[in-house]
Design a protein around this motif. Structure first.
Motif, mmCIF file in Angstrom:
data_model
loop_
_atom_site.group_PDB
_atom_site.id
_atom_site.type_symbol
_atom_site.label_atom_id
_atom_site.label_comp_id
_atom_site.label_asym_id
_atom_site.label_seq_id
_atom_site.Cartn_x
_atom_site.Cartn_y
_atom_site.Cartn_z
ATOM 1 N N THR A 75 0.412 -1.016 0.197
ATOM 2 C CA THR A 75 -0.003 0.264 -0.039
ATOM 3 C C THR A 75 0.814 1.235 -0.155
ATOM 4 O O THR A 75 0.151 2.487 -1.023
ATOM 5 C CB THR A 75 -1.174 0.175 1.006
ATOM 6 O OG1 THR A 75 -1.534 -0.988 1.632
ATOM 7 C CG2 THR A 75 -1.608 1.189 1.026
ATOM 8 N N ALA A 76 2.025 1.266 0.724
ATOM 9 C CA ALA A 76 2.935 2.551 0.927
ATOM 10 C C ALA A 76 3.556 2.518 -0.151
ATOM 11 O O ALA A 76 3.922 3.384 -0.685
ATOM 12 C CB ALA A 76 3.908 1.823 1.912
ATOM 13 N N ARG A 102 1.604 1.645 -2.960
ATOM 14 C CA ARG A 102 1.645 2.099 -4.051
ATOM 15 C C ARG A 102 1.355 3.771 -4.008
ATOM 16 O O ARG A 102 1.318 4.223 -5.775
ATOM 17 C CB ARG A 102 0.508 1.485 -3.963
ATOM 18 C CG ARG A 102 -0.843 2.075 -5.174
ATOM 19 C CD ARG A 102 -2.358 1.574 -5.082
ATOM 20 N NE ARG A 102 -2.756 1.792 -2.994
ATOM 21 C CZ ARG A 102 -3.747 1.044 -2.438
ATOM 22 N NH1 ARG A 102 -4.649 0.334 -3.670
ATOM 23 N NH2 ARG A 102 -4.378 1.331 -1.921
ATOM 24 N N ASN A 103 1.331 4.278 -2.568
ATOM 25 C CA ASN A 103 1.148 5.875 -2.297
ATOM 26 C C ASN A 103 2.272 7.052 -3.174
ATOM 27 O O ASN A 103 2.186 7.219 -3.595
ATOM 28 C CB ASN A 103 0.762 5.225 -1.441
ATOM 29 C CG ASN A 103 -0.826 5.301 -0.748
ATOM 30 O OD1 ASN A 103 -1.381 4.539 -1.451
ATOM 31 N ND2 ASN A 103 -0.212 5.363 0.726
ATOM 32 N N TRP A 104 3.609 5.607 -3.213
ATOM 33 C CA TRP A 104 4.184 6.610 -3.733
ATOM 34 C C TRP A 104 5.193 6.342 -4.946
ATOM 35 O O TRP A 104 5.232 7.498 -5.534
ATOM 36 C CB TRP A 104 5.900 5.747 -2.909
ATOM 37 C CG TRP A 104 7.315 6.252 -3.224
ATOM 38 C CD1 TRP A 104 7.297 7.885 -2.594
ATOM 39 C CD2 TRP A 104 7.804 5.877 -4.248
ATOM 40 N NE1 TRP A 104 9.191 7.925 -3.406
ATOM 41 C CE2 TRP A 104 9.096 7.143 -3.988
ATOM 42 C CE3 TRP A 104 7.751 4.750 -4.692
ATOM 43 C CZ2 TRP A 104 10.663 7.098 -4.978
ATOM 44 C CZ3 TRP A 104 9.856 4.695 -5.940
ATOM 45 C CH2 TRP A 104 10.110 5.473 -5.666
ATOM 46 N N THR A 154 2.771 9.695 -6.362
ATOM 47 C CA THR A 154 3.651 10.854 -6.204
ATOM 48 C C THR A 154 4.705 11.267 -7.245
ATOM 49 O O THR A 154 5.031 11.404 -7.813
ATOM 50 C CB THR A 154 4.633 11.127 -4.411
ATOM 51 O OG1 THR A 154 5.693 10.284 -4.970
ATOM 52 C CG2 THR A 154 4.132 10.569 -3.627
#
Length: 985
Positions: free
Chosen positions: A787-788, A790-792, A795
């Motif tokens: 999840t982290a 995917r979020n990065w 960015t």
């Protein structure tokens, strides 16, 4: 070591015992002729006989009779079925004519059986034809044997019986006799293999056990056999059997270490080259080129567990495509760090395979029946090593209180077997600077146990050098560095190492020292201590140093290594003596299983007929420590192989001021379920437990980390199964019940595990199921980290990193720190790691990297780095963790962004970080030639800037510039030159 007047007196001299030995062999021959087997009593007598003859042959006063003793020892070992020791005894004989015509015939038969050595004068042509599958009449063979025997004297009469019995036993246990029976494949199909000089003529006892259990006929089997009993050869026989039976197009062999995979693949390529193509997967997370080529021959693919999992989830290869799986060192499913993913890979394969054969191999475990019941639904699908003959090993405990070494028989009773008196007179060595300072050796009054135990082990390695190669076991890696600093110090003070160096190859030692200096700098303890003849051996040694040292040990160029537990994990070295300095690695005591594996590396079958393990730990003065060590050597004390995933549900206990505090495993599991979707689950669990125990978070973080490792492995497994099944994936209880963890649990814990599986699948369903499943299945990062990640990916920082050609290491490392939270050195920051990674791929050595990091840390209050810590960070954090993270970024970017346009740049970066090189030519050389970043950098300079990384063109360029490249390699260990010439050929 011991003065003659201090030796204990014995009731019998060696001459008397020699007559008794001949009688014991004669009795055994009579029994074998009458009954075809030995009863326990005669077998025990014959075993004592073999041990005595071995010892007598090694005595200086029997030098003139040594060949006679070795010939008799060779006979005794063969009759026992201890073929490795029989082969070794044969190798020690300088003249086969020592005991007459029939003895020479016997020794020639043994030479043929074990070494495929025969000349035109070898008289037993029918016997050879039988052993090679071309003739089947045993009576005619026996008649041929009888006609070639003489009866000129007593020795001839004795060895006439030996020859007759041994040829009969050879035919009984011949591969030509047993393989058709065990495999169901006709002898005619085996004949080409049997004629090969690379193919064993006899099946050893371990292979007979495996054959009796149907493994050569395609049946599943858990093989629990002692190290050195012939398991690697058994893998070859299983694969060959399945290929000859037809329908086995693809076999997969899995081993936990890259070095072990390399060793296995070389052995299989050498032995199976006539019937199969053997491929060894690279250690980098990419799809190797040969995966899509397809071969006309059946394929044997050798993987680490992590690489196999990557391939199964990134290529068209599926578990259903495989005909045979062989998992070596399968007991590692209970290893805290790698066990969960290893177990769940197995569970995935067990669920997916249809008619594929599955073979699990382990040297040491006490519950093979339970593992068999889980894997095969049949507890009887296992075979063990009970009663199998192996090389004799003795255990020696140094007793400073009594001034003796107390020896016990490994695998025997707890009673003292014999003792040797010893006296250690410490040397006072003056400083080379003549400033009046001195050092004692061995320093038994040192302030640290590490120094005292290390000095004792060093003392005995020097004294025992003439008897054979030795390994000094130092379980904590940092202590290996300190040990070699001590060796360098003693060498500078003038300690005489000539007992070791005189038996070593000084030129090879110099070459290895030069490679140490190249990687670590000339002032490194390893560089300075190499001239002593004692070299370090552990998993994170830079470049090709570990492989070069292993090669030097195997060729006899080096006689002594200091090693960590890497020696217990499958690497085979010709060691006769093992000197143990400690039982703890700094975090926990060595397990009984690891100790047993370590012992198995001593006196390998065919290399030696006996060996010794000497415990030099000064803690032995304490009776409790002595009892702990005795338990480590007891085969009956080996731990059960349980699931590492059970750690998720285990209680956590800590001592607080002599009060034992406990948090129930069920409460921890429920906490995980309640906070399952929290991105900072791990830190919340650490805080909760630290509060419950009223302790600092650091005190509990390691325990929590193990639980999170298991949790992430379970998440990856559910994602893998869901990804494979698609919309058909609904029965989480079934995939949960396929795991060994579920199999090992009681009802309450099974219910908790099912709830965990359901929570994981519900998370996927609620969170854009298909993409979330793909993210976790591809990246193998678990739910929170994926999840982290995917979020990065979405960015601006990631966009800048990708669009900038994946060259901005600072952006990458910042994300790595935020997502992976690397738990390493206190001095290591994201900025510092980015600088280290940059210097690493630019070709700086460890000394240069350290100098730069020390300069950067000069104004910081953080702890300071060292050569050891920099070496660890580059070998583990940069080369493996950060390189793997780049692979995960590649998968995540293609899933989230829907494009593979950055895949090539990311793969190039992954290789540069993995191998520590600046270009793809160097990376290709590391993959094809040898993995040594600094040496291949020199080779790449010779090849020139226009060199391509395409394999054929690269070889052609290297062939043209062969002389220049060999000039580059000449100063370095001989392994590198050998690899280069083999690669060109």
């Amino acid at each position: 070591m011991v003065d003659s007047d201090e030796m204990p007196e014995f009731a019998f001299d060696s001459d008397t015992l020699c007559f008794e030995s001949v009688l014991a062999i004669s009795d055994a021959l009579d029994l074998l002729s009458e009954k075809g087997e030995l009863d326990d009593g005669p077998k025990r007598d014959l075993s004592y006989t073999a041990s005595f003859l071995n010892a007598a042959a090694n005595e200086n006063r029997h030098a003139k009779k040594a060949d006679s003793y070795w010939a008799l020892a060779c006979t005794a070992y063969f009759l026992l079925g201890n073929y490795g020791s029989s082969k070794f005894a044969l190798s020690r004989i300088s003249s086969k004519d020592v005991l007459g015509h029939n003895a020479r015939l016997f020794l020639s038969i043994i030479d043929y059986l074990f070494n495929c050595a025969k000349d035109e004068s070898f008289p037993l042509s029918l016997f050879v034809s039988y052993m090679e599958g071309r003739f089947e009449d045993k009576r005619e063979v026996a008649e041929e044997v009888r006609q070639n025997l003489t009866q000129d004297n007593a020795a001839d009469n004795f060895f006439a019986d030996v020859v007759s019995t041994c040829t009969a036993l050879s035919m009984e246990y011949a591969a030509a006799t047993l393989l058709p029976r065990y495999s169901g494949i006709p002898l005619s199909s085996w004949e080409p293999s049997l004629k090969s000089n690379k193919f064993g003529k006899l099946l050893w006892q371990a292979q007979q056990r495996i054959g009796e259990k149907g493994a050569f006929a395609g049946k599943d089997l858990f093989i629990q056999l002692p190290t050195g009993s012939g398991k690697t050869k058994s893998i070859e026989l299983i694969i060959r059997s399945r290929i000859l039976a037809g329908g086995c197009d693809t076999s997969i062999v899995v081993a936990p270490l890259r070095a072990l995979c390399s060793e296995i693949s070389k052995d299989l390529e050498d032995s199976l080259g006539d019937v199969a193509c053997v491929h060894h997967a690279s250690d980098i997370f990419e799809l190797d080129g040969w995966l899509n080529l397809g071969d006309s021959k059946p394929e044997v693919l050798v993987f680490t567990p992590e690489k196999l999992s990557f391939v199964l989830h990134h290529s068209e290869l599926r578990a259903t495509d495989i005909d045979l799986f062989v998992f070596d060192e399968s007991h590692l499913i209970d290893n805290a760090s790698r066990g969960p993913s290893y177990e769940l890979l197995l569970a995935e394969i067990i669920a997916a395979r249809e008619n594929a054969q599955l073979v699990l191999i382990s040297a040491v475990t006490s519950n093979p029946d339970r593992l068999s019941e889980w894997a095969f639904s049949d507890p009887s699908r296992c075979t063990t090593g009970d009663g199998i003959e192996s090389t004799e090993k003795t255990i020696g405990f140094l007793s400073r209180n009594t001034g003796s070494i107390d020896f016990f028989q490994y695998g025997g009773s707890a009673d003292l077997n014999y003792f040797l008196p010893y006296h250690i007179s410490a040397l006072t060595l003056p400083s080379p600077s003549h400033d009046g300072t001195t050092t004692q050796f061995p320093d038994l009054k040192a302030s640290t146990k590490r120094r005292k135990s290390g000095d004792l082990a060093l003392f005995y390695s020097i004294r025992l050098a003439h008897g054979g190669p030795a390994a000094i076991f130092i379980p904590q890696r940092s202590n290996v560095w300190a040990f070699h600093e001590r060796i360098a110090e003693l060498a500078s003070f003038g300690l005489d190492f000539s007992r070791i160096t005189s038996l070593s190859d000084p030129e090879e030692l110099e070459r290895i020292a030069r490679l140490f200096a190249l990687h670590y700098g000339e002032h490194c303890a390893f560089s300075k201590s190499a001239s002593s003849g004692i070299l370090p051996h552990f998993g994170t040694l830079q470049g090709a140093l570990k492989q070069a040292i292993e090669h030097a040990m195997r060729t006899g160029a080096v006689r002594c290594v200091s090693c960590t537990s890497t020696l217990a994990q499958g690497v085979n070295l010709p060691i006769r003596y093992l000197l143990v300095t400690d039982r703890s690695n700094g975090f926990e005591n060595t397990t009984v299983r690891d100790f047993q594996n370590l012992i198995g590396r001593t006196a390998r079958a065919g290399k030696y007929s006996e060996g010794s393990i000497i415990v030099c730990d000064v803690d032995l003065e304490n009776q409790r420590a002595r009892r702990v060590y005795r338990r480590l050597f007891e085969a009956s004390a080996v731990e059960k192989c349980e699931s590492a995933i059970l750690s998720l549900f285990e209680d956590v206990t800590l001592w607080d001021r002599k009060v034992k505090r406990r948090v129930k495993g069920s409460d921890i599991a429920n906490f995980i379920l309640e906070h399952f979707d929290d991105g900072d689950l791990e830190s919340k669990l650490v805080d909760a437990l630290a509060s419950a125990f009223r302790c600092a978070p650091e005190k509990i973080s390691r325990n929590v980390s193990e639980k999170i490792t298991s949790l992430e492995a379970v998440e990856n497994y559910v994602a893998n199964m869901a990804d494979a099944k698609g919309e058909q994936m609904s029965d989480t209880k079934t995939i949960c019940s396929n795991t060994y963890a579920y199999f090992c649990m009681d009802d309450d814990k099974q219910e908790l595990l099912i709830k965990l599986f359901e929570a994981i699948y519900d998370h996927f369903e609620e969170q854009n199921g298909e993409q979330r499943i793909a993210m976790v299945a591809k990246t193998q990062a678990g739910i929170r980290k994926s999840t982290a990640l995917r979020n990065w990916i979405v960015t601006e920082e990631c966009s800048s990193f990708l669009k900038g050609g994946c060259s901005n290491l600072a952006l990458l490392v910042d994300a790595f720190f935020d997502i992976e939270h690397p738990n390493h050195q206190k001095w290591l920051t994201a900025q510092g790691l980015a600088a280290i990674a940059r210097m690493w791929i630019e070709g700086a050595n460890i000394e240069s990297i350290l100098a730069q990091v020390e300069n950067d840390c000069a104004s910081s209050k953080r702890s300071r780095p060292s050569l050891e810590s920099i070496s660890k960070v580059t070998a583990e954090t940069v080369s493996y963790d950060l390189s793997h993270f780049v692979s995960q970024v590649s998968d995540a970017s293609s899933i989230v962004l829907g494009t593979k346009e950055h895949e090539e740049n990311l793969l190039a970066l992954q290789k540069r970080l993995k191998y520590g090189v600046s270009g793809m030519v160097e990376a290709q050389l590391c993959e094809e030639l040898f993995d040594d970043r600094l040496v291949v950098k020199e080779i790449a300079a010779v090849l020139g800037p226009s060199a391509t990384n395409r394999s054929a063109a690269l070889k052609l360029n290297a062939l043209i510039k062969r002389a220049q490249i060999e000039h580059v390699l000449e100063p370095y260990p001989s392994l590198l030159m050998n690899r280069f010439r083999t690669w060109l050929a």
